[in-house]
Write a protein that holds these residues in place. Structure first.
Motif, PDB file in Angstrom:
ATOM      1  N   UNK A 118       0.908  -1.305  -0.028  1.00  0.00           N
ATOM      2  CA  UNK A 118      -0.152   0.090   0.013  1.00  0.00           C
ATOM      3  C   UNK A 118       0.765   1.121  -0.157  1.00  0.00           C
ATOM      4  N   UNK A 119       1.451   1.364   0.974  1.00  0.00           N
ATOM      5  CA  UNK A 119       2.671   2.699   0.981  1.00  0.00           C
ATOM      6  C   UNK A 119       4.268   2.204   0.856  1.00  0.00           C
ATOM      7  N   UNK A 120       4.133   0.930   0.613  1.00  0.00           N
ATOM      8  CA  UNK A 120       5.661   0.425   0.333  1.00  0.00           C
ATOM      9  C   UNK A 120       5.639  -0.767  -0.463  1.00  0.00           C
ATOM     10  N   UNK A 121       6.651  -1.146  -1.209  1.00  0.00           N
ATOM     11  CA  UNK A 121       6.529  -2.250  -2.017  1.00  0.00           C
ATOM     12  C   UNK A 121       6.561  -3.583  -1.082  1.00  0.00           C
ATOM     13  N   UNK A 122       5.962  -4.914  -1.722  1.00  0.00           N
ATOM     14  CA  UNK A 122       6.166  -6.058  -1.053  1.00  0.00           C
ATOM     15  C   UNK A 122       7.333  -6.614  -0.940  1.00  0.00           C
ATOM     16  N   UNK A 123       8.161  -6.558  -1.919  1.00  0.00           N
ATOM     17  CA  UNK A 123       9.498  -7.167  -2.073  1.00  0.00           C
ATOM     18  C   UNK A 123      10.323  -6.031  -2.564  1.00  0.00           C
ATOM     19  N   UNK A 124      11.371  -5.610  -1.593  1.00  0.00           N
ATOM     20  CA  UNK A 124      12.468  -4.725  -1.742  1.00  0.00           C
ATOM     21  C   UNK A 124      13.851  -5.473  -2.145  1.00  0.00           C
ATOM     22  N   UNK A 125      14.292  -5.441  -3.258  1.00  0.00           N
ATOM     23  CA  UNK A 125      15.240  -6.443  -3.601  1.00  0.00           C
ATOM     24  C   UNK A 125      15.079  -8.006  -3.477  1.00  0.00           C
ATOM     25  N   UNK A 126      15.845  -8.491  -2.625  1.00  0.00           N
ATOM     26  CA  UNK A 126      15.423  -9.997  -2.088  1.00  0.00           C
ATOM     27  C   UNK A 126      14.804  -9.986  -0.982  1.00  0.00           C
ATOM     28  N   UNK A 127      14.661  -9.099  -0.213  1.00  0.00           N
ATOM     29  CA  UNK A 127      13.869  -8.985   0.996  1.00  0.00           C
ATOM     30  C   UNK A 127      12.415  -8.569   1.026  1.00  0.00           C
ATOM     31  N   UNK A 128      11.633  -9.562   1.859  1.00  0.00           N
ATOM     32  CA  UNK A 128      10.173  -9.160   2.108  1.00  0.00           C
ATOM     33  C   UNK A 128      10.201  -8.004   3.219  1.00  0.00           C
ATOM     34  N   UNK A 129       9.350  -7.265   2.671  1.00  0.00           N
ATOM     35  CA  UNK A 129       9.156  -5.904   3.726  1.00  0.00           C
ATOM     36  C   UNK A 129       8.033  -6.269   4.533  1.00  0.00           C
ATOM     37  N   UNK A 130       8.382  -5.841   5.782  1.00  0.00           N
ATOM     38  CA  UNK A 130       7.359  -6.244   6.962  1.00  0.00           C
ATOM     39  C   UNK A 130       6.874  -4.896   7.347  1.00  0.00           C
ATOM     40  N   UNK A 131       5.553  -5.237   7.768  1.00  0.00           N
ATOM     41  CA  UNK A 131       4.953  -4.084   8.474  1.00  0.00           C
ATOM     42  C   UNK A 131       5.656  -3.486   9.668  1.00  0.00           C
TER      43      UNK A 131
END
Length: 447
Positions: A118-131
């Motif tokens: 929503x306000x950030x990508x789900x995946x950034x590079x190889x890492x999964x973005x956490x809330x």
């Protein structure tokens, strides 16, 4: 605040039986156990003093969640018709409604939280973005307030001299761009100009006065292709867009004489509007009604003079001019129709005759009732109204006669020079043959 004065336990039960209390507390339990109350407690009302019930009026709906924001703002910044008649709200047109959603971004709120997807990508590079929760943005409210305050300040529209219309910043006479493309067809090189923009009112039985905006637009490519159209909508921009697109769908092609003017003088009429259009040489310019001048600019006509008689209604003037352009004939068509040569006399060529068109077969018989004057034939036998010319005021003075006597020896010198150049090839005196030194320039050398 509800206070109940009771004399006995039965009266207390009767008073509270008409009141619905949703919460469970010591008061409700005490009411249920009314049989255990003593007469002293019931008489003094010690049970009601600690917890007095409070009644609140609750409304689940209001006009804030019934009406849209546009109508709510309209009620704040607009003035009724009765108020306008009394002179109220003269500056209400400058007040603009605030867009309270401006500056808001989906996913960003008071709590600065990162929402994946929503306000950030789900995946950034190889890492999964956490809330995660970020530090609070203390300037967020100040930024939103600053953005909304900028919408209130009224700034008058400033246009350059070439972008203005006929009168200041009003729409008539202003360029509004080419028509919208139709499929794969685009209007390249076209320019549209507004001719009329006015408010019209239609009376309806159910809705009362229904106000709309009517627009008239002409469009052309500057090379003999032009058309005009009408549009009507609630807003001015929608009406202009509709009229511009309709003008692009009703194009008419006109051939231009020498690429700058019409082929001949003509008279045209629509309703109570009469136009006398005259052909002019290159460099003359456009001396005509402003609506005709605008049509000529988008059509490619650069030199023209038009006299308008009768009604000056913009729609009638434009329609009459287009009718006249459609009715004009080429020089070759006129020669074939009349069976005569079309000869042109131009003052800049010393009125030397020049044949511009010749028929295939010339006729030998003449009709006495036929109009052979080309100007009268083009105008259909009509004569435009000429104003009476009065002599200048200074011709009544004695000094004017003195001035004429002093300038008498210079009179018609330009014409005499042209005649001498045509007859003798040089500017000379009548005594040049007897006295060779009487000539322009240095005297000839003696051998």
């Amino acid at each position: 605040m509800l206070r109940v004065a009771v004399k006995g336990s039965e009266t207390l039960i009767r008073a509270f039986s008409s009141i619905h209390i949703s919460r469970q507390g010591p008061l409700s339990s005490a009411v249920r156990n009314h049989s255990s109350l003593t007469s002293e407690e019931a008489r003094t009302g010690t049970l009601l003093n600690p917890n007095n019930p409070t009644l609140h009026n609750v409304r689940n709906t209001s006009f804030f969640n019934k009406l849209p924001a546009e109508q709510i703002w309209k009620g704040v910044i607009s003035v009724s018709n009765a108020g306008k008649k009394r002179g109220r709200g003269k500056g209400s047109g400058r007040i603009t409604a605030k867009d309270l959603n401006k500056g808001q971004v989906i996913g960003f709120g008071k709590a600065n939280i990162v929402w994946p997807g929503l306000s950030a990508p789900v995946v950034r590079g190889r890492e999964l973005v956490q809330q995660q929760r970020l530090p609070e943005d203390k300037e967020r409210e100040a930024k939103l307030r600053r953005i909304r305050d900028e919408m209130v300040n009224f700034k008058r529209l400033k246009l350059g001299p070439l972008e203005r219309g006929w009168s200041g910043s009003k729409a008539p006479g202003r360029s509004i761009g080419p028509p919208d493309p139709i499929g794969e067809d685009e209007f390249l090189g076209f320019e549209s100009k507004c001719l009329e923009l006015k408010a019209v009112v239609n009376m309806k039985g159910n809705h009362g006065r229904k106000r709309r905006v009517s627009a008239m637009v002409v469009t052309g490519n500057g090379n003999g292709l032009a058309g005009f159209g009408f549009g009507k909508a609630i807003e001015g921009r929608a009406a202009l867009r509709q009229a511009r697109n309709r003008a692009g769908q009703k194009l008419m092609h006109f051939e231009l004489c020498n690429g700058n003017t019409v082929f001949h003088d003509f008279h045209c009429q629509f309703g109570a509007t009469k136009l006398f259009v005259e052909r002019k040489p290159e460099g003359y310019g456009l001396k005509c009604h402003r609506a005709i001048r605008t049509v000529c600019e988008v059509l490619g006509i650069k030199d023209l003079r038009a006299k308008c008689e009768g009604s000056t209604n913009v729609q009638h003037v434009v329609k009459a001019f287009f009718i006249g352009l459609l009715q004009q004939k080429h020089h070759q068509q006129i020669a074939e129709e009349k069976g005569l040569h079309v000869v042109e006399f131009r003052p800049e060529n010393m009125n030397f005759p020049k044949v511009v068109a010749s028929p295939t077969v010339c006729r030998t018989e003449t009709d006495n009732n036929e109009i052979l004057d080309f100007t009268q034939w083009g105008l259909g036998g009509k004569i435009q109204l000429q104003k009476k010319k009065f002599p200048p005021f200074y011709t009544k003075f004695r000094s004017w006669e003195i001035y004429l006597k002093k300038q008498e020896y210079l009179r018609n010198q330009d014409k005499v020079r042209v005649r001498m150049l045509a007859e003798t090839g040089e500017v000379r005196s009548f005594l040049t043959e007897k006295y060779p030194e009487c000539r322009m320039g240095p005297a000839p050398k003696e051998e």
